[in-house]
Enzyme design. Structure first.
Site, PDB file in Angstrom:
ATOM      1  N   ASP A  10       0.843  -1.213   0.000  1.00  0.00           N
ATOM      2  CA  ASP A  10       0.000   0.000   0.000  1.00  0.00           C
ATOM      3  C   ASP A  10       0.868   1.250   0.000  1.00  0.00           C
ATOM      4  OD1 ASP A  10      -2.124   1.707   0.207  1.00  0.00           O
ATOM      5  OD2 ASP A  10      -2.789   1.024   2.163  1.00  0.00           O
ATOM      6  N   GLU A  33      -2.594  10.460   0.517  1.00  0.00           N
ATOM      7  CA  GLU A  33      -3.827   9.660   0.395  1.00  0.00           C
ATOM      8  C   GLU A  33      -4.252   9.101   1.745  1.00  0.00           C
ATOM      9  OE1 GLU A  33      -6.443   6.219  -0.079  1.00  0.00           O
ATOM     10  OE2 GLU A  33      -4.422   6.148   0.713  1.00  0.00           O
ATOM     11  N   GLU A  34      -3.266   8.737   2.554  1.00  0.00           N
ATOM     12  CA  GLU A  34      -3.588   8.096   3.835  1.00  0.00           C
ATOM     13  C   GLU A  34      -4.038   9.100   4.892  1.00  0.00           C
ATOM     14  OE1 GLU A  34      -3.832   5.024   4.026  1.00  0.00           O
ATOM     15  OE2 GLU A  34      -2.369   4.012   2.752  1.00  0.00           O
TER      16      GLU A  34
END
Ligand code: NAG
Ligand code: NAG
Length: 389
Positions: A130, A165-166
């Site tokens: 990820d 994004e996280e």
């Protein structure tokens, strides 16, 4: 025996890959495809650079240089302050930043940093899955298409790697300011090599209880905020939330709980934060159900909602893939536009964010071929629909 078999299948995968990538063929003028070892080397370099959300500067600079060396035109979009050095990286061929297909993923990771480690057929480390597995495979796929002359020298495909994004999606939100539009966008996140049909929505719920402090020996003189909160949480857990055939159950995770100052003090304050994974578009109805359930169980608890978004449907009109619904959020809804949306990537969300995040080498290699197919088919689809006109 087991080791031997593994080694054999690995060799076989490598062999099949080198055939598929035509690495024995003469290289075209416009790019040299990444061999299997180059793919692993790129993935390793990406994982070895720590890039927890907020500190993606170095990995961005690495990609900038890497893609430039391979002949792409690279535009670095600064995010945040200059000193932070964070940037989205947009790479395309030739002088046209406007392309028909966009291939994108994110370069930030969750904490904490875990070093790269190759053990047999698996690669361990933060971001292996990820989403640096997606990033490496996407680049390799575009390189493969270039070397096979299957994409135009300009105008067909761009790569976009975003920060944040996280942690709120700031990078992808900023990508809207690039002023570009695409027929199709292929998003890379771990989907276990399946083509997503969509993913659940999400909502943050915060429960807060105010009490009255006092000596723990005289509970009747105070009001215990933790007791109020615990009752409210029990109500929350029993709420019956709407579900759907396609996305399944709406689920809830209480992830943070805080309150009190010492065991011998009646706590005056307590709070809890939960994330709800929404399986239906009925966001307001879900909020109302939650509010009612908490109020019934503990009327003094305050309920607040942050964000709140229904599930996201993605396109899966490309043959040859198993499909899947995912229970996590992505950057997909953050990128505005009238494009088709595909979601695909190597590795499993079940190990992403964990302290045992790891990726099978064979998955990384398989993802290259699948991204190649997705990009080709997306380009093909656009061509045939413009022919119909
Ligand atoms: C894209 O290209 C156009 C035309 O050359 C240019 O005006 C624009 O600034 C470019 N945008 C980005 C984000 O590179
Ligand atoms: C949804 O929840 C019900 C019970 O609340 C359970 O029986 C069912 O298996 C769940 N469905 C899925 C897809 O998890």
């Amino acid at each position: 025996m087991k080791t031997l078999r593994l080694t054999h299948s690995l060799l076989y995968a490598g062999l099949a890959l080198s055939r598929a990538w035509n690495i024995q063929q003469p290289l075209s003028d416009h790019g040299a495809s990444l061999g299997s070892s180059d793919l692993l080397e790129l993935h390793k370099s990406l994982v070895e650079i720590p890039s927890i959300s907020g500190s993606e500067g170095e990995v961005g600079r690495f990609l900038h240089k890497y893609l430039k060396q391979r002949g792409y035109t690279v535009y670095a979009q600064p995010i945040g302050t200059y000193s932070e050095g964070r940037q989205n990286i947009l790479a395309y061929l030739g002088d046209s930043n406007q392309t028909r297909v966009l291939v994108t993923s994110h370069i930030d990771t969750v904490p904490s940093f875990l070093p790269y480690e190759r053990r047999g057929s698996k690669i361990w480390g933060r971001g292996t899955v990820d989403a640096k597995g997606s990033v490496a495979a996407q680049i390799a796929a575009v390189e493969l298409l270039r070397s096979a002359n299957e994409i135009a020298e300009k105008g067909d495909v761009a790569l976009l790697f975003v920060v944040g994004e996280e942690n709120g999606g700031g990078g992808m939100h900023a990508a809207n300011e690039l002023g570009l539009a695409w027929e199709a966008v292929i998003f890379g996140e771990p989907t276990e090599l399946k083509l997503a049909r969509g993913h659940k929505g999400g909502m943050v719920v915060v429960l807060t209880a105010e009490g009255k402090a006092g000596h723990s020996g005289y509970p009747e003189l105070g009001t215990n905020a933790i007791d109020l909160l615990v009752c409210g949480l029990a109500g929350l857990q029993s709420a019956e939330l709407p579900w759907s055939e396609e996305f399944g159950n709406t689920t809830l995770n209480v992830g943070v709980i805080q309150g009190g100052v010492a065991a011998n003090v009646i706590p005056a304050q307590a709070s809890a934060t939960a994330v709800v994974r929404l399986a239906t578009d009925r966001v307001d109805e879900t909020k109302a159900i939650i509010e009612r359930a908490v109020q019934r169980a503990s009327p003094e608890v305050r309920v607040e909602f942050r964000s709140g978004r229904g599930p996201v449907s993605t396109d899966y009109d490309i043959q040859g893939f198993d499909t899947v619904i995912l229970n996590y959020g992505t950057d997909i809804p953050n990128l505005k536009g009238d494009h088709k949306r595909y979601l695909y990537g190597p590795g499993s969300i079940h190990v992403a964010h964990s302290n045992h995040e790891h990726l099978d080498v064979s998955d990384l290699e398989a993802a290259v071929e699948s991204y190649r197919i997705l990009i080709s088919e997306a380009l093909q689809m656009g061509r045939s629909s413009s022919l119909e006109l």
